[in-house]
Design an enzyme around this catalytic site. Structure first.
Site, mmCIF file in Angstrom:
data_model
loop_
_atom_site.group_PDB
_atom_site.id
_atom_site.type_symbol
_atom_site.label_atom_id
_atom_site.label_comp_id
_atom_site.label_asym_id
_atom_site.label_seq_id
_atom_site.Cartn_x
_atom_site.Cartn_y
_atom_site.Cartn_z
ATOM 1 C CG HIS A 128 65.997 58.965 17.304
ATOM 2 N ND1 HIS A 128 66.314 59.908 18.250
ATOM 3 C CD2 HIS A 128 66.376 59.507 16.117
ATOM 4 C CE1 HIS A 128 66.865 60.948 17.668
ATOM 5 N NE2 HIS A 128 66.898 60.743 16.371
ATOM 6 C CG HIS A 132 62.426 62.315 17.139
ATOM 7 N ND1 HIS A 132 62.722 61.167 16.433
ATOM 8 C CD2 HIS A 132 63.062 63.325 16.485
ATOM 9 C CE1 HIS A 132 63.494 61.475 15.410
ATOM 10 N NE2 HIS A 132 63.719 62.771 15.419
ATOM 11 C CB CYS A 140 73.136 71.176 4.958
ATOM 12 S SG CYS A 140 72.891 69.487 5.594
ATOM 13 C CB CYS A 145 70.258 71.392 7.836
ATOM 14 S SG CYS A 145 71.626 70.832 8.811
ATOM 15 C CB CYS A 152 76.451 69.811 7.159
ATOM 16 S SG CYS A 152 75.254 70.011 8.485
ATOM 17 C CG HIS A 185 73.083 66.374 8.968
ATOM 18 N ND1 HIS A 185 72.452 67.601 8.881
ATOM 19 C CD2 HIS A 185 72.215 65.559 9.600
ATOM 20 C CE1 HIS A 185 71.250 67.501 9.421
ATOM 21 N NE2 HIS A 185 71.086 66.287 9.862
ATOM 22 C CE LYS A 190 70.921 65.304 16.397
ATOM 23 N NZ LYS A 190 70.508 65.868 15.136
ATOM 24 C CE LYS A 208 66.911 54.229 10.928
ATOM 25 N NZ LYS A 208 66.364 54.234 9.597
HETATM 26 N N1 MSP Z 1 61.579 69.182 11.116
HETATM 27 C C1 MSP Z 1 62.573 69.923 11.774
HETATM 28 C C2 MSP Z 1 61.960 70.831 12.838
HETATM 29 C C3 MSP Z 1 60.921 71.777 12.330
HETATM 30 S S1 MSP Z 1 60.202 72.700 13.615
HETATM 31 C C4 MSP Z 1 59.328 73.863 12.853
HETATM 32 C C5 MSP Z 1 63.548 68.978 12.468
HETATM 33 N N2 MSP Z 1 63.123 67.728 12.621
HETATM 34 S S2 MSP Z 1 63.987 66.556 13.277
HETATM 35 O O1 MSP Z 1 63.119 65.415 13.295
HETATM 36 O O2 MSP Z 1 65.221 66.421 12.595
HETATM 37 O O3 MSP Z 1 64.336 67.008 14.714
HETATM 38 C C6 MSP Z 1 63.296 67.351 15.587
HETATM 39 C C7 MSP Z 1 63.811 67.664 16.969
HETATM 40 O O4 MSP Z 1 64.409 66.504 17.529
HETATM 41 C C8 MSP Z 1 64.855 68.775 17.000
HETATM 42 O O5 MSP Z 1 64.573 69.656 18.066
HETATM 43 C C9 MSP Z 1 66.134 68.036 17.278
HETATM 44 O O6 MSP Z 1 67.029 68.821 18.024
HETATM 45 C C10 MSP Z 1 65.613 66.889 18.130
HETATM 46 N N3 MSP Z 1 66.563 65.793 18.151
HETATM 47 C C11 MSP Z 1 66.925 64.962 17.134
HETATM 48 N N4 MSP Z 1 67.935 64.165 17.580
HETATM 49 C C12 MSP Z 1 68.235 64.489 18.867
HETATM 50 C C13 MSP Z 1 69.036 63.932 19.857
HETATM 51 N N5 MSP Z 1 69.881 62.951 19.632
HETATM 52 N N6 MSP Z 1 68.909 64.436 21.117
HETATM 53 C C14 MSP Z 1 67.958 65.364 21.449
HETATM 54 N N7 MSP Z 1 67.183 65.891 20.545
HETATM 55 C C15 MSP Z 1 67.502 65.682 19.197
HETATM 56 O O7 MSP Z 1 64.614 69.405 12.819
#
Ligand code: MSP
Length: 506
Positions: free
Chosen positions: A20, A23, A128, A131, A146, A149, A298, A301
């Protein structure tokens, strides 16, 4: 002399769901740093990829009734495909299910064990599963939930292998005290520093009963706790990204590791400790950004409030999305996103400011000078407004201030439009006596547009390439961003760069 090396990473994304906008945000910011450093002639390595093991993915696969590997394959492809669509110029895409990663993780953890930082123990506490985080007492929200979440934490009591995090208390304190820019911005540095001040507890290194992971090499009944597996990607990728070459000697330690605020503890505390335990240097900087919010929450998904980056790109192009996100959500803070805000930035800034500056400059050179940029001196007044601009941008990028750097350039975009109004070329064109003045104004505007476009290229790569080609300016290096360094001659007309109604643009 060897070119400076610049290594930038994004977090690796969980494959439990499709990508999304959150990312896309980190990947775009990392790409701006990578592209800017390439302009400066640095040797750049930009890494992104997917985090495929552990509970978050296993649970999502179970919920969909598929094998974790199948879910990983499907979603990793989506993340991989997102990168070129965002115009992200990553040099490699790591998947933690890559066999070379698996082997390298096992080897490094064997070293950590040989160094005496691994022991057997029992974990008893809150956890969690989303997380994949063993929560400390300060991290547990009301009702044992958490805070990220909003789900109930589980109570875990499991015997596994431990990493002796507490052994690194002092060395981490030295790191934070000796390197105040290790974590940016300052608020996040303070947050990590106070976590450290609370005293470090040892953490699980392995999990029992979670099969979807890398086997612990000395105890194959257990798998490596997903965070160690995931964190190590930043290093292991360098060992196999280029077949036959170990890039670690050139690129490790990383210059910038970009992360979201929810994964600060893992990157600012666990990660440097693990590296120290493996006799490896720690990264130079972590930059921690905020969350993209929708309706105050935030974007995620699980909350169901996501904007699909693929749809935005399809309609408006990657440049518009890159610009919007980094401009509207200041890098380092939380910020709201919405379709209305996107459209406002697109129309008011991309179309009416930059797009219009380009369109009117090119049109006037054609109307008044048959498409040939006059060989006239540049206006000293406007030149002085551009003085030091490339240096200011580079300085901000050196601190990963991608929003501030963009604003610094944008002030000059606005200045140029104001210059057009002040000098009113259409009036100068009416009188032969002001023909030389008109030459100066047109030459100055073309040079300003050229240098601005070189500087904007990391944010707007596709539009910049198109415009520089129309201007006949082949060089988009950092040196070419100096006002007055260009030598434009014939310029070509172009279609509007940011059409008001993209669906009906030709
Ligand atoms: N897999 C772990 C990271 C491992 S790094 C060695 C993870 N994955 S994640 O897919 O959940 O999140 C990846 C990144 O996307 C994180 O930095 C997280 O902060 C970012 N984001 C996920 N949702 C977000 C928003 N709504 N806004 C901005 N970034 C956010 O955590």
């Amino acid at each position: 002399m060897a070119r400076p090396a610049f290594y930038v990473t994004t977090p690796i994304y969980y494959v439990n769901a499709a990508p999304h906008l959150g990312h896309a945000y980190t990947s775009i910011a990392a790409d701006v740093l990578a592209r800017h450093h390439r302009q400066r002639g640095d040797e750049v390595f930009f890494l992104t990829g997917t985090d495929e093991h552990g509970e978050p993915v296993a649970l999502a696969a179970a919920a969909e009734g598929v094998e974790p590997q199948a879910l990983a394959d499907q979603n990793a492809e989506r993340f991989r495909a997102l990168m070129p669509q965002l115009e992200a110029s990553n040099d490699f895409f790591i998947r933690t299910s890559d066999e070379q990663h698996v082997a390298a993780v096992q080897e490094i953890l064997e070293r950590v064990k040989a160094n005496g930082y691994v022991f057997e123990g029992t974990y008893e506490g809150w956890y969690c599963p989303r997380c994949a985080d063993f929560k400390t007492a300060q991290e547990v929200a009301e009702g044992n939930t958490c805070p990220i979440h909003n789900i109930e934490l589980t109570r875990e009591n499991e015997q596994n292998w431990f990493f002796q995090l507490s052994a690194f208390q002092e060395r981490l304190e030295e790191l934070f005290d000796g390197q105040p820019d290790f974590v940016q911005p300052k608020t996040r540095y303070n947050e990590a520093r106070s976590f450290l001040a609370g005293g470090l507890q040892d953490v699980s290194l392995s999990r029992r009963g979670i099969d979807w992971g890398i086997p612990v090499p000395w105890d194959t009944d257990q798998t490596i706790y997903v965070w160690w597996d995931a964190l190590l990607n930043y290093y292991t990728a360098l060992t196999y990204a280029k077949p036959g070459e170990d890039l670690a000697a050139r690129f490790w330690p990383a210059n910038y590791q970009l992360i979201g605020k929810d994964i600060l503890k893992f990157h600012a505390i666990y990660w440097p400790a693990l590296l120290m335990a493996a006799d490896l240097p720690v990264p130079r900087h972590l930059f921690v950004h905020g969350f993209l919010l929708m309706d105050g929450e935030k974007m995620s998904k699980s909350l169901g409030n996501v904007l699909d980056p693929f749809a935005v790109i399809e309609r408006y192009g990657a440049d518009a999305l890159r610009f919007y996100l980094l401009r509207d959500v200041p890098f380092g803070s939380d910020g709201s996103v919405s379709a209305a805000a996107f459209e406002a930035r697109y129309e008011n800034e991309l179309a009416n400011e930059y797009g219009n500056l380009a369109a009117r400059t090119i049109a006037m050179v054609h109307r008044y000078r048959d498409g040939i940029v006059p060989a006239a001196p540049l206006d000293a007044k406007l030149a002085s407004d551009f003085e030091g601009l490339p240096e200011q941008v580079a300085e901000l990028i050196d601190k990963a201030e991608v929003t501030q750097a963009l604003e610094t350039i944008w002030e000059r975009v606005r200045r140029c439009n104001q210059y057009v109004e002040e000098r009113a070329p259409w009036t100068l064109a009416k009188d032969d006596a002001t023909s030389d003045e008109l030459d100066v104004v047109l030459a100055t505007l073309c040079e300003a547009l050229r240098t601005l476009t070189v500087l904007l290229a990391p944010w707007l790569p596709a539009s910049a390439a198109k415009l520089l080609a129309a201007l006949g300016a082949g060089d988009d290096s950092y040196a070419a961003a100096a006002f007055g360094s260009g030598s434009l001659a014939a310029i070509e007309k172009i279609e509007p760069m940011f059409p008001k109604d993209p669906d009906h643009a030709s």
